[in-house]
Design a protein around this motif. Structure first.
Motif, PDB file in Angstrom:
ATOM      1  N   ASN A 125       0.733  -1.008   0.142  1.00 21.97           N
ATOM      2  CA  ASN A 125      -0.576   0.184   0.285  1.00 21.97           C
ATOM      3  C   ASN A 125       0.973   1.503   0.007  1.00 21.97           C
ATOM      4  N   ILE A 126       1.759   1.502  -1.128  1.00 22.17           N
ATOM      5  CA  ILE A 126       2.968   2.329  -1.088  1.00 22.17           C
ATOM      6  C   ILE A 126       1.995   3.397  -2.152  1.00 22.17           C
ATOM      7  N   VAL A 127       2.520   4.481  -1.799  1.00 16.80           N
ATOM      8  CA  VAL A 127       2.153   6.082  -2.268  1.00 16.80           C
ATOM      9  C   VAL A 127       3.170   6.808  -2.719  1.00 16.80           C
ATOM     10  N   PRO A 128       4.236   6.555  -3.935  1.00 17.54           N
ATOM     11  CA  PRO A 128       5.096   7.713  -4.591  1.00 17.54           C
ATOM     12  C   PRO A 128       4.762   9.065  -4.221  1.00 17.54           C
ATOM     13  N   SER A 129       5.686   9.198  -3.316  1.00 18.76           N
ATOM     14  CA  SER A 129       5.844  10.987  -3.614  1.00 18.76           C
ATOM     15  C   SER A 129       6.144  12.088  -4.967  1.00 18.76           C
ATOM     16  N   TYR A 130       4.844  12.726  -5.257  1.00 19.38           N
ATOM     17  CA  TYR A 130       4.933  13.374  -6.621  1.00 19.38           C
ATOM     18  C   TYR A 130       6.651  13.316  -6.791  1.00 19.38           C
ATOM     19  N   SER A 131       6.532  13.296  -8.298  1.00 19.85           N
ATOM     20  CA  SER A 131       7.935  13.365  -8.518  1.00 19.85           C
ATOM     21  C   SER A 131       7.341  13.889 -10.011  1.00 19.85           C
ATOM     22  N   SER A 132       9.090  14.625 -10.771  1.00 19.37           N
ATOM     23  CA  SER A 132       9.146  14.618 -12.607  1.00 19.37           C
ATOM     24  C   SER A 132       7.934  13.486 -13.342  1.00 19.37           C
ATOM     25  N   PRO A 136       5.887  10.483 -12.668  1.00 20.16           N
ATOM     26  CA  PRO A 136       4.872  10.003 -12.013  1.00 20.16           C
ATOM     27  C   PRO A 136       4.445   8.181 -12.564  1.00 20.16           C
ATOM     28  N   GLY A 137       4.038   7.452 -11.717  1.00 20.38           N
ATOM     29  CA  GLY A 137       3.408   6.428 -12.188  1.00 20.38           C
ATOM     30  C   GLY A 137       2.480   6.078 -12.312  1.00 20.38           C
ATOM     31  N   GLY A 138       1.494   4.677 -12.177  1.00 21.50           N
ATOM     32  CA  GLY A 138      -0.308   4.295 -12.072  1.00 21.50           C
ATOM     33  C   GLY A 138      -0.500   4.669 -10.589  1.00 21.50           C
ATOM     34  N   VAL A 139      -0.028   4.677  -9.098  1.00 17.49           N
ATOM     35  CA  VAL A 139      -0.554   5.155  -8.032  1.00 17.49           C
ATOM     36  C   VAL A 139      -0.583   6.958  -8.285  1.00 17.49           C
ATOM     37  N   THR A 140       0.107   7.701  -8.301  1.00 11.61           N
ATOM     38  CA  THR A 140      -0.403   8.686  -8.740  1.00 11.61           C
ATOM     39  C   THR A 140      -0.702   9.085  -9.610  1.00 11.61           C
ATOM     40  N   ALA A 141      -1.020   8.321 -11.094  1.00 12.12           N
ATOM     41  CA  ALA A 141      -2.229   9.043 -11.724  1.00 12.12           C
ATOM     42  C   ALA A 141      -3.126   8.485 -10.764  1.00 12.12           C
ATOM     43  N   THR A 142      -3.417   7.297 -10.812  1.00  8.67           N
ATOM     44  CA  THR A 142      -4.329   7.032 -10.324  1.00  8.67           C
ATOM     45  C   THR A 142      -5.489   7.633  -9.148  1.00  8.67           C
ATOM     46  N   VAL A 143      -4.321   8.397  -8.251  1.00 11.46           N
ATOM     47  CA  VAL A 143      -4.813   9.650  -7.233  1.00 11.46           C
ATOM     48  C   VAL A 143      -5.055  10.904  -7.974  1.00 11.46           C
ATOM     49  N   GLU A 144      -4.700  11.445  -9.001  1.00  8.32           N
ATOM     50  CA  GLU A 144      -4.586  12.260  -9.916  1.00  8.32           C
ATOM     51  C   GLU A 144      -6.378  12.533  -9.937  1.00  8.32           C
ATOM     52  N   TYR A 145      -6.761  11.066 -10.915  1.00  8.00           N
ATOM     53  CA  TYR A 145      -8.054  10.795 -11.334  1.00  8.00           C
ATOM     54  C   TYR A 145      -8.955  10.774 -10.228  1.00  8.00           C
ATOM     55  N   ALA A 171       9.810   3.260   0.748  1.00  9.88           N
ATOM     56  CA  ALA A 171       9.135   3.246   2.276  1.00  9.88           C
ATOM     57  C   ALA A 171      10.156   3.564   3.542  1.00  9.88           C
ATOM     58  N   ASP A 172      11.493   4.590   2.496  1.00 11.76           N
ATOM     59  CA  ASP A 172      12.600   4.008   3.349  1.00 11.76           C
ATOM     60  C   ASP A 172      12.422   5.173   4.336  1.00 11.76           C
ATOM     61  N   SER A 173      11.199   6.299   4.663  1.00 10.64           N
ATOM     62  CA  SER A 173      11.699   7.804   5.151  1.00 10.64           C
ATOM     63  C   SER A 173      11.019   6.506   6.881  1.00 10.64           C
ATOM     64  N   ALA A 174       9.755   5.045   6.881  1.00 11.85           N
ATOM     65  CA  ALA A 174       9.123   5.033   7.211  1.00 11.85           C
ATOM     66  C   ALA A 174      10.045   3.776   8.316  1.00 11.85           C
ATOM     67  N   LYS A 175      11.263   3.186   7.345  1.00 10.61           N
ATOM     68  CA  LYS A 175      11.900   2.563   7.712  1.00 10.61           C
ATOM     69  C   LYS A 175      13.140   2.488   9.047  1.00 10.61           C
ATOM     70  N   LEU A 195       1.479  11.095  -0.620  1.00 15.60           N
ATOM     71  CA  LEU A 195       0.305  11.908  -0.724  1.00 15.60           C
ATOM     72  C   LEU A 195      -0.011  13.397  -0.636  1.00 15.60           C
ATOM     73  N   LYS A 196       0.172  14.193   0.652  1.00  9.81           N
ATOM     74  CA  LYS A 196       0.691  15.612   0.301  1.00  9.81           C
ATOM     75  C   LYS A 196       1.567  16.113  -0.002  1.00  9.81           C
ATOM     76  N   THR A 197       2.671  15.312  -0.826  1.00 12.24           N
ATOM     77  CA  THR A 197       3.351  16.224  -2.009  1.00 12.24           C
ATOM     78  C   THR A 197       2.570  16.057  -3.857  1.00 12.24           C
ATOM     79  N   HIS A 198       1.310  15.264  -3.750  1.00 11.36           N
ATOM     80  CA  HIS A 198      -0.053  15.431  -5.108  1.00 11.36           C
ATOM     81  C   HIS A 198       0.065  16.774  -4.978  1.00 11.36           C
TER      82      HIS A 198
END
Lengths: 220, 220, 220, 220
Positions: free
Chosen positions: D65-72, D74-83, D126-130, D160-163
């Motif tokens: 249940n990973i949500v990558p932070s927003y970047s230049s 973007p992948g599938g999670v970012t796209a789906t959150v945006e949608y 998840a590195d920051s949690a790690k 998520l808040k970076t999106h």
């Protein structure tokens, strides 16, 4: 495709026998002296142009004879340059552009590339040549294209110097860089003279070098 | 480098005159029938191997004859494939691996590539061939390498099918894909037969195809 | 949000007690037989549609049921496919598209996505389906969308085959791939028949497979 | 696979008829109130857990249940959150981790992931949690894992808040964020209370929110 397969059969029956000694020697080793980077264009055949035999030159070919600058996400050109310099230890790299280049024509004439997104992205590696060339005045579209082809060769040589393996080999005095433009119609080649930043006839000035290895330079 | 420049002069003085008519025709246009994708290896000269003239084949060469699968960040191979298929309209693409390939040897023998980060990254596009090959038993390191070279050709053909321009041309019945492996020592070529997934001698089965255009397939 | 939290309380009080034995067994292990890849769309509930219990299917859901092809910069879908195939050892992967898909509608109707840059980037992984579909004639926008949904499933299956874990499992005969399209209004499902490249009713042809594992294929 | 196809037939014959009215309404539209982001794990069925009907929740599922932070890039999670946020206008996003998570276990126990390169890359989100979790002392491996699962939910909410779409909706007072952890064995759910940064029982505190929309916050 038939002519290609027929060509293979002809090669196997008629050409290979005369070269079998060379190919036997080459079966388990290669020792090319140079890396030759040129366009995928069907009219530019590096081994014909330089009259080199199998085993003599390591070759990269892509649309526009592009060398992306070194980045954190290296691609195929970067990998192949690294292999040529760090593993094979080539002593020279030639970046060879050519007349009537489709990629350079697209840039030079500001062609819309929306339907070719991968090409458009790839040609961004020639952006620095593009803006330099666009800032000049040209006598005609043909002159603009010709200048674009030359500027692109210069830009790709600059990109090449950002590669760690190239930087190291230049520093160690084991590598020279060459920038050429080949004219399909006449067979002529002009070469970048790094000291004057001008292109000169290779036939007249056969020792022209774009970037000379540092150690050699110091030796002079 | 001297032999290369000497070769250019020899080309200009002795070879070009005999081809000047062809080059004049080609001065402002090219119409290659095929895209030939092969290794940068100095021993693999596509135009020699297929006995094709300037203007006949569009060529991509990089370490390992790799074709990255299509992605949102396309590179040079993707751009060049797009240009060949969507602009030039080639009717055939040949992916041609070869014996004694340095890139495939590195993979096949699990060579440490830590000092060649760009090469290591580039060869990840052959990961699917690597894991398939590693899961098999091989009679010898040579057999493992030979199998790796073939699996790599298969993997790159799969990658090629993810490219939009290729998918469209296959759908429209205007493109066939071919997978070849060239043996440097003997000059022999084996070709992937897509229906059996086996490699067969091209000399014996000159019409072997890896992936046939759909329309043609339906016509049968 | 209230109905969701109320739903949780209802689950805990009324549904969980009847499933507590199953959940106790599942507390420290899972052994799903299949990976089910479908859209984030709220109307497509994979466990309802396949009547599977907790523990039965591993699920990826994203906008458009997209599977990027394997690349040197793998993302979440690639990681999850790798985990499902290489760690969990699933025997089947289903890529399931559906009617009235927002993502496919955006592509099919050439919607401007400038205000949705992440969506636009993500949908590039469906580019090969897009160009194939755009090259056909369609009786109506609805027919175009329906065809787009199917082509997208085919394209994502091609992408899936570029993944090393998938290539290996296909080679080892331990994995089959399935391409489905679910119709929300009727509950019907059509499945891709890999041998004919046609979609057929799953109810009529329940053994339809898009890509059969090699070992199984040889056994036939 | 047979049980899955049998399940589909059972769904079509027995379950669908009772839902046909709902599915008819949903045939051409969806209006989910929430985006539910959870793991691909086969034991976590969001619609079962929240007792929601088709059409009620938009769902993203991937390993961890990973949500990558927003970047230049973007992948599938970012796209789906945006949608979900910018197009569907959901009012709530739930990030839901769970007990016995394979991905979090791999991180928590410092498992070697060399053979799972895509998984290893993915879990870097998840590195920051790690690093937060590794800097603490834990009574046991089980306690370390439980803490890792919770820290991961917190880290993904931060990502998520970076999106941009999320930042805008929070600013406009139209979106709340929720962080949950689901216990497979007991069916219990704890929710992150953003004001205290503690996880509390959702059954006891059903209105717990991780990040409240700003306008609402100002209204309080």
């Amino acid at each position: 495709m038939k002519s290609i397969v027929d060509g293979v059969l002809k090669f196997q029956q008629h050409t290979f026998p005369g070269l079998s000694g060379l190919f036997k020697e080459l079966a388990t080793t290669q020792n090319p002296s140079a890396l030759f980077i040129t366009c995928s264009d069907s009219r530019v055949v590096p081994e014909l142009l330089t009259q080199q035999d199998p085993g003599d030159i390591f070759v990269i070919r892509n649309a526009g004879n592009i060398v992306p600058s070194y980045s954190s996400t290296p691609g195929g050109v970067t990998a192949t340059v690294e292999y040529a310099v760090a593993v094979l230890g080539v002593s020279d790299i030639v970046v060879c552009g050519h007349s009537d280049c489709g990629a350079m024509t697209a840039i030079s004439s500001c062609k819309c590339l929306d339907h070719l997104p991968a090409v458009a992205g790839w040609l961004r590696h020639a952006d620095s040549a593009k803006v330099v060339n666009a800032a000049r005045t040209h006598a005609s579209p043909a002159a603009r294209l010709s200048s674009m082809v030359r500027e692109n060769v210069i830009a790709q040589l600059v990109n090449l110097k950002t590669h760690p393996s190239v930087a190291l080999a230049l520093e160690q005095g084991s590598l020279n860089l060459h920038g050429w433009v080949y004219d399909i119609e006449t067979g002529g080649i002009v070469a970048l003279d790094g000291s004057s930043n001008q292109f000169v006839s290779l036939a007249e000035f056969p020792q022209t070098v774009a970037t000379q290895a540092k150690r050699s330079a110091q030796a002079v």
